[in-house]
Design a protein around this motif. Structure first.
Motif, PDB file in Angstrom:
ATOM      1  N   LEU A 167       0.635  -1.458   0.028  1.00  0.00           N
ATOM      2  CA  LEU A 167       0.160   0.188   0.101  1.00  0.00           C
ATOM      3  C   LEU A 167       0.879   1.193   0.116  1.00  0.00           C
ATOM      4  CD1 LEU A 167      -2.747   1.352   0.138  1.00  0.00           C
ATOM      5  CD2 LEU A 167      -2.648   1.021   2.753  1.00  0.00           C
ATOM      6  N   VAL A 177      -5.200   5.055  -4.633  1.00  0.00           N
ATOM      7  CA  VAL A 177      -6.118   4.083  -4.097  1.00  0.00           C
ATOM      8  C   VAL A 177      -7.345   4.437  -4.126  1.00  0.00           C
ATOM      9  CG1 VAL A 177      -6.127   2.366  -2.290  1.00  0.00           C
ATOM     10  CG2 VAL A 177      -4.103   3.290  -2.801  1.00  0.00           C
ATOM     11  N   ILE A 180     -10.242  -0.363  -0.884  1.00  0.00           N
ATOM     12  CA  ILE A 180      -9.261  -1.840  -0.447  1.00  0.00           C
ATOM     13  C   ILE A 180     -10.493  -2.605  -0.066  1.00  0.00           C
ATOM     14  CG2 ILE A 180      -7.932  -2.698   0.847  1.00  0.00           C
ATOM     15  CD1 ILE A 180      -6.454   0.241   1.297  1.00  0.00           C
ATOM     16  N   LEU A 238      -5.172   0.768   7.439  1.00  0.00           N
ATOM     17  CA  LEU A 238      -4.933   1.002   6.166  1.00  0.00           C
ATOM     18  C   LEU A 238      -5.798   2.270   5.740  1.00  0.00           C
ATOM     19  CD1 LEU A 238      -5.627  -2.610   4.828  1.00  0.00           C
ATOM     20  CD2 LEU A 238      -3.472  -1.652   5.366  1.00  0.00           C
ATOM     21  N   CYS A 242      -3.627   5.634   3.984  1.00  0.00           N
ATOM     22  CA  CYS A 242      -4.446   6.274   2.485  1.00  0.00           C
ATOM     23  C   CYS A 242      -4.821   7.906   2.869  1.00  0.00           C
ATOM     24  CB  CYS A 242      -5.762   5.634   2.323  1.00  0.00           C
ATOM     25  SG  CYS A 242      -5.557   3.818   1.778  1.00  0.00           S
ATOM     26  N   SER A 301     -13.970  -3.331   3.937  1.00  0.00           N
ATOM     27  CA  SER A 301     -13.713  -2.536   2.725  1.00  0.00           C
ATOM     28  C   SER A 301     -13.581  -0.949   3.246  1.00  0.00           C
ATOM     29  CB  SER A 301     -14.654  -2.643   1.782  1.00  0.00           C
ATOM     30  OG  SER A 301     -16.054  -2.162   2.204  1.00  0.00           O
ATOM     31  N   ILE A 332      -6.252  -9.512   0.427  1.00  0.00           N
ATOM     32  CA  ILE A 332      -6.628  -7.968   0.274  1.00  0.00           C
ATOM     33  C   ILE A 332      -6.442  -7.570  -1.133  1.00  0.00           C
ATOM     34  CG2 ILE A 332      -5.739  -5.949   1.230  1.00  0.00           C
ATOM     35  CD1 ILE A 332      -4.834  -8.979   3.267  1.00  0.00           C
ATOM     36  N   SER A 333      -7.344  -7.029  -1.560  1.00  0.00           N
ATOM     37  CA  SER A 333      -7.225  -6.313  -2.929  1.00  0.00           C
ATOM     38  C   SER A 333      -7.356  -4.981  -2.773  1.00  0.00           C
ATOM     39  CB  SER A 333      -8.755  -6.710  -3.776  1.00  0.00           C
ATOM     40  OG  SER A 333      -8.892  -8.170  -3.754  1.00  0.00           O
ATOM     41  N   PHE A 334      -6.247  -4.427  -3.594  1.00  0.00           N
ATOM     42  CA  PHE A 334      -6.227  -3.129  -3.859  1.00  0.00           C
ATOM     43  C   PHE A 334      -6.669  -2.570  -5.216  1.00  0.00           C
ATOM     44  CE2 PHE A 334      -2.654  -4.532  -1.043  1.00  0.00           C
ATOM     45  CZ  PHE A 334      -2.892  -3.889   0.074  1.00  0.00           C
ATOM     46  N   THR A 336      -6.864   0.381  -7.854  1.00  0.00           N
ATOM     47  CA  THR A 336      -6.182   1.750  -7.755  1.00  0.00           C
ATOM     48  C   THR A 336      -6.463   2.133  -9.217  1.00  0.00           C
ATOM     49  OG1 THR A 336      -4.108   1.328  -8.545  1.00  0.00           O
ATOM     50  CG2 THR A 336      -4.362   0.782  -6.325  1.00  0.00           C
TER      51      THR A 336
END
Lengths: 350, 350
Positions: A167, A177, A180, A238, A242, A301, A332-334, A336
């Motif tokens: 991240l 981003v 998430i 997280l 961000c 999320s 964990i899905s980013f 972007t």
């Protein structure tokens, strides 16, 4: 200062329970490769073991027996904060506790050029003021300017998975981003992969909780997992990285899987005893998903643009990476700007 | 040297084509955040643009127009190698070429404390001797001892995905990597996700190759993707990081998807014209997998214990993460002692 001196690294470990012991034994295994790493302190809540000075470090191989024999008392906060007072650069505090009061010391460590490495979530998911002071105090290696300690808390989210580093890399290199999303709890992952597997089988909710408890996947009182707070803490960490100023885990919806009637039941055992009476509501949630050809999962999320965080049950298509998770894996899905519709995904044991 | 001086970073960019331009424009976007990063050189194969000295850096905002106007000739290897001769620490060469001769200079850079950042695979997947010299010359930050440049080539495998850093972290912290498996080519990913999707549809092989070519997913001559060499190069890099002394991409089986009869066809266009005549063999491979309830994918794998590398077609269950890949995503699975049966997975656009 001669270059050799600069290359030496001095470590103090606070907390030597399950995580701390594991950490020290991993370090012992690789110590021969890194003769420049020296152990100066192991501090528990009941006793401590300190090297007389930095030229006579503790043994990585015998620390556990040596600590057992030690008659030195536990250290108070001031003693921990001042421990490295006479040690040359570079000093590192490894905080393996989950204590708020140790986390409160991080700014002091960092300002005195002591680096902090920790899986303790309290400093980063607790009150916003502390997080800001820690961030101000830490050395940001892409934008140096002052004498500060380094800060690493990778394992505060996703354990050994490269979540925080990934991240930060995205942000530091200018990516935006957007969202998430993921399964952030090994316990919840194990529970739902067994309760509502993609192939449609799966046992009763209370039976799966009992199975997970027996296999050691839950806290002694499973309600400490089922209340969703652990996932909420990870989201706060997280989200703040961000750039969102999230006050606390109370600032957004967190769905608890503890039936209201069982919240005040005294012990974990009593809770487990009564849980089967509430299976029907979880069964309903599962069947509703099945009707749509989906499976239910417990996810967290962050919508960065909307500054919206959420923890709770969601339905996913069977082909979705979150649906196909195995065992107690985290995912964990980013999402972007650069990665577009298909996110960058990190997955594995949490 | 005053601390401010130590914090300045001086960059020379060699190669300013597609990748180089993208890199410089990303850097330009974040430059305001990092006023300590200075651009001193942009070198192309036809011309160059150099700052008069380190106190008068080039502009991140106008470098492209400035290079266009520049009448300075291209630099030869000696000029590139000696470029930072009078610059204070810390200097970084960003090699955005795919040239062997620039890669040959890395040891020289690193020994003179110039760091190397590059997506160029040649230095790490070419002849073993060069790889060893580069490794010897680089500063290994967990085990420092001498004045050396740092080495980062993350994007030589998996583009922006954290693949090399994750692998190095596992090894540095004492985990034992047993197997690495994955889809390492965005082109191959796109081709097979469309040719043999999990839902059983998908077009003819030659039609999918044509579609990928039109969408810009292949090299101008698609045979440069279909020969498997790009995937083989990435495997060599990861295998060497795991400690295997792989001589070259010729040291292990690499399956080419170019029909033998079309290997010597002169142009990419001629190749595309004739490819439909060979659709039946790929159709057969696809159907064979379907009969077993599987899908076929083009993967690379490293069995670390057996020192066995392999590139080619493999069949996967429809529920396998490799089968469910989308678009042109890469996926890399690390099977290690710590992670056990469920690997650590990194996935996303390659």
């Amino acid at each position: 200062m001669p270059r050799e001196e600069l290359n030496q690294i001095y470590i103090a470990v606070v907390g030597a329970g399950g995580v701390g012991r594991h950490f020290l034994n991993q370090l012992a295994a690789i110590a021969p490769k890194y003769p420049n790493i020296h152990l100066l302190l192991v501090a528990r809540s009941t006793k401590s073991l300190a090297a007389p000075d930095h030229t006579k470090p503790l043994s990585f191989q015998t620390w556990e027996a040596d600590l057992e024999k030690s008659t030195a008392p536990a250290l108070d906060n001031d003693q921990i904060a001042n421990f490295f007072y006479k040690t040359p650069r570079h000093c590192v505090i490894v905080d393996n506790t989950s204590n708020q009061d140790v986390a409160d010391l991080y700014p002091q460590f960092l300002y005195s050029e002591v680096s902090v490495v920790t899986p303790n979530k309290k400093g980063f998911s607790g009150y916003l003021g502390l997080w800001k002071r820690i961030e101000d105090a830490a050395f940001h290696h892409l934008y140096p300017g002052q004498v500060r300690g380094l800060l690493y808390h990778e394992s505060s989210v996703g354990a050994g998975l490269p979540v925080i580093s990934t991240l930060k890399d995205l942000i530091d290199t200018g990516d935006k981003v957007q969202k998430i999303e993921g399964v952030f709890s090994g316990t919840m992952s194990f529970l739902f992969n067994n309760f509502a597997p993609v192939d449609g089988k799966g046992g009763k909710w209370s039976a799966e909780v009992a199975k997970a408890k027996e296999a050691g996947y839950t806290e002694p009182d499973p309600r400490d997992d089922l209340n969703g707070v652990d996932v909420a803490r990870k989201l706060v960490i997280l989200a703040r990285i961000c750039g969102l100023e999230i006050e606390s885990t109370d600032s957004f919806p967190v769905q608890s899987l503890i039936p209201v009637e069982l919240e005040s039941v005294k012990s974990g055992d009593k809770f487990m005893e009564k849980l089967p009476q509430y299976d029907s509501s979880m069964e309903e949630v599962k069947n509703e998903a099945v009707k749509e050809g989906k499976v239910v999962r417990f996810v967290g999320s962050i919508d960065v643009g909307k500054k919206a965080l959420k923890v709770g049950l969601e339905k996913f298509d069977k082909g979705h990476p979150i649906a196909g998770l195995k065992g107690s894996d985290n995912i964990i899905s980013f999402y972007t700007e650069r990665y577009g519709a298909n996110p960058l995904i990190v997955q594995g044991a949490g």
